[in-house]
Design a protein around this motif. Sequence first.
Motif, mmCIF file in Angstrom:
data_model
loop_
_atom_site.group_PDB
_atom_site.id
_atom_site.type_symbol
_atom_site.label_atom_id
_atom_site.label_comp_id
_atom_site.label_asym_id
_atom_site.label_seq_id
_atom_site.Cartn_x
_atom_site.Cartn_y
_atom_site.Cartn_z
ATOM 1 N N UNK A 73 3.688 -4.214 -7.794
ATOM 2 C CA UNK A 73 2.412 -4.574 -7.173
ATOM 3 C C UNK A 73 2.644 -5.237 -5.816
ATOM 4 N N UNK A 74 3.656 -6.094 -5.722
ATOM 5 C CA UNK A 74 3.956 -6.733 -4.442
ATOM 6 C C UNK A 74 4.410 -5.697 -3.411
ATOM 7 N N UNK A 75 5.148 -4.689 -3.847
ATOM 8 C CA UNK A 75 5.598 -3.640 -2.933
ATOM 9 C C UNK A 75 4.424 -2.861 -2.360
ATOM 10 N N UNK A 76 3.384 -2.662 -3.162
ATOM 11 C CA UNK A 76 2.179 -1.988 -2.672
ATOM 12 C C UNK A 76 1.561 -2.799 -1.540
ATOM 13 N N UNK A 77 1.460 -4.093 -1.718
ATOM 14 C CA UNK A 77 0.880 -4.936 -0.681
ATOM 15 C C UNK A 77 1.764 -5.034 0.554
ATOM 16 N N UNK A 78 3.073 -5.081 0.342
ATOM 17 C CA UNK A 78 4.003 -5.178 1.462
ATOM 18 C C UNK A 78 3.904 -3.956 2.364
ATOM 19 N N UNK A 79 3.876 -2.768 1.772
ATOM 20 C CA UNK A 79 3.780 -1.570 2.603
ATOM 21 C C UNK A 79 2.422 -1.480 3.280
ATOM 22 N N UNK A 80 1.357 -1.960 2.610
ATOM 23 C CA UNK A 80 0.033 -1.936 3.237
ATOM 24 C C UNK A 80 0.009 -2.834 4.474
ATOM 25 N N UNK A 81 0.593 -4.029 4.359
ATOM 26 C CA UNK A 81 0.639 -4.935 5.510
ATOM 27 C C UNK A 81 1.527 -4.374 6.622
ATOM 28 N N UNK A 82 2.614 -3.708 6.240
ATOM 29 C CA UNK A 82 3.523 -3.133 7.236
ATOM 30 C C UNK A 82 2.819 -2.042 8.029
ATOM 31 N N UNK A 83 2.176 -1.114 7.332
ATOM 32 C CA UNK A 83 1.514 -0.011 8.041
ATOM 33 C C UNK A 83 0.270 -0.480 8.774
ATOM 34 N N UNK A 84 -0.359 -1.543 8.308
ATOM 35 C CA UNK A 84 -1.470 -2.126 9.040
ATOM 36 C C UNK A 84 -0.963 -2.748 10.342
ATOM 37 N N UNK A 85 0.222 -3.340 10.290
ATOM 38 C CA UNK A 85 0.796 -3.965 11.476
ATOM 39 C C UNK A 85 1.215 -2.969 12.539
ATOM 40 N N UNK A 86 1.731 -1.816 12.113
ATOM 41 C CA UNK A 86 2.154 -0.815 13.100
ATOM 42 C C UNK A 86 1.047 0.189 13.409
ATOM 43 N N UNK A 87 -0.112 -0.005 12.777
ATOM 44 C CA UNK A 87 -1.299 0.823 13.014
ATOM 45 C C UNK A 87 -1.031 2.307 12.747
ATOM 46 N N UNK A 88 -0.421 2.577 11.617
ATOM 47 C CA UNK A 88 -0.164 3.947 11.160
ATOM 48 C C UNK A 88 -0.715 4.096 9.754
ATOM 49 N N UNK A 89 -0.851 5.323 9.326
ATOM 50 C CA UNK A 89 -1.299 5.584 7.959
ATOM 51 C C UNK A 89 -0.080 5.588 7.035
ATOM 52 N N UNK A 90 -0.186 4.899 5.926
ATOM 53 C CA UNK A 90 0.902 4.833 4.958
ATOM 54 C C UNK A 90 0.797 5.962 3.944
ATOM 55 N N UNK A 91 1.643 5.937 2.945
ATOM 56 C CA UNK A 91 1.578 6.970 1.904
ATOM 57 C C UNK A 91 0.264 6.876 1.129
ATOM 58 N N UNK A 92 -0.121 8.004 0.545
ATOM 59 C CA UNK A 92 -1.405 8.064 -0.145
ATOM 60 C C UNK A 92 -1.267 7.686 -1.618
ATOM 61 N N UNK A 93 -0.262 8.230 -2.291
ATOM 62 C CA UNK A 93 -0.104 7.990 -3.718
ATOM 63 C C UNK A 93 0.499 6.628 -4.020
ATOM 64 N N UNK A 94 0.185 6.111 -5.205
ATOM 65 C CA UNK A 94 0.689 4.802 -5.610
ATOM 66 C C UNK A 94 2.210 4.775 -5.748
ATOM 67 N N UNK A 95 2.851 5.806 -6.330
ATOM 68 C CA UNK A 95 4.326 5.771 -6.377
ATOM 69 C C UNK A 95 4.967 5.759 -4.994
ATOM 70 N N UNK A 96 4.368 6.456 -4.042
ATOM 71 C CA UNK A 96 4.877 6.435 -2.675
ATOM 72 C C UNK A 96 4.733 5.076 -2.029
ATOM 73 N N UNK A 97 3.616 4.408 -2.315
ATOM 74 C CA UNK A 97 3.402 3.072 -1.771
ATOM 75 C C UNK A 97 4.441 2.092 -2.314
ATOM 76 N N UNK A 98 4.708 2.182 -3.610
ATOM 77 C CA UNK A 98 5.703 1.299 -4.223
ATOM 78 C C UNK A 98 7.085 1.585 -3.645
ATOM 79 N N UNK A 99 7.425 2.857 -3.499
ATOM 80 C CA UNK A 99 8.743 3.228 -2.981
ATOM 81 C C UNK A 99 8.937 2.747 -1.544
ATOM 82 N N UNK A 100 7.917 2.896 -0.725
ATOM 83 C CA UNK A 100 8.026 2.456 0.668
ATOM 84 C C UNK A 100 8.107 0.933 0.744
ATOM 85 N N UNK A 101 7.330 0.238 -0.065
ATOM 86 C CA UNK A 101 7.382 -1.226 -0.068
ATOM 87 C C UNK A 101 8.744 -1.743 -0.491
#
Length: 171
Positions: A73-101
């Motif tokens: 769950x923390x990895x999901x939030x970490x990647x969301x904040x990261x992609x929000x900071x660089x102003x890009x779209x992150x992964x769409x699926x939940x497993x991708x969000x966790x993996x990127x985080x």
Amino acid sequence: ILLILPAVFFPKNTEAAAAAITADMWKACGVGALMVIAFFPGLVLMAVSVLGIPLIPFALMVYAAAAVLGFSAFSVLLQAKFFEGIKKAGPIGLPGKVAVGYALTAGLIFFGKLIPFVGGVLTLIGLMLLCFGAMTGLGAAWLTRMGTKPYPAPAVPAAPAQAPQPIIPAQ
């Protein structure tokens, strides 16, 4: 791969824990800190009692499952904040969000080991992020009962009603 398993098999639980971290991060962090501090004394108390000895493996499994779910769950939030900071779209699926985080955290630690002078600071930041994420995730897993109950958003106090302006007669 272990961190992706909750996102694949229990997506609602992972999203509920991520929502708890988003809604009240410091409460989740505080509860997680209490869980980290009380873990070994709790195991010792279980070990000295006759009835608690068979429960020790169960307690270890539940604690590990809570840590994996919470860090996912923390990895999901970490990647969301990261992609929000660089102003890009992150992964769409939940497993991708966790993996990127998780890759962001692991990348800081890995590249910190490779870079000669600044690498120590990067490794320290990565390890602090890993520990904070695990502790906050443990708290979120507790607050949402392993993601089975949604965490209520904190109540925002209503703005006080403004008094009507007095009517001043024209002179």
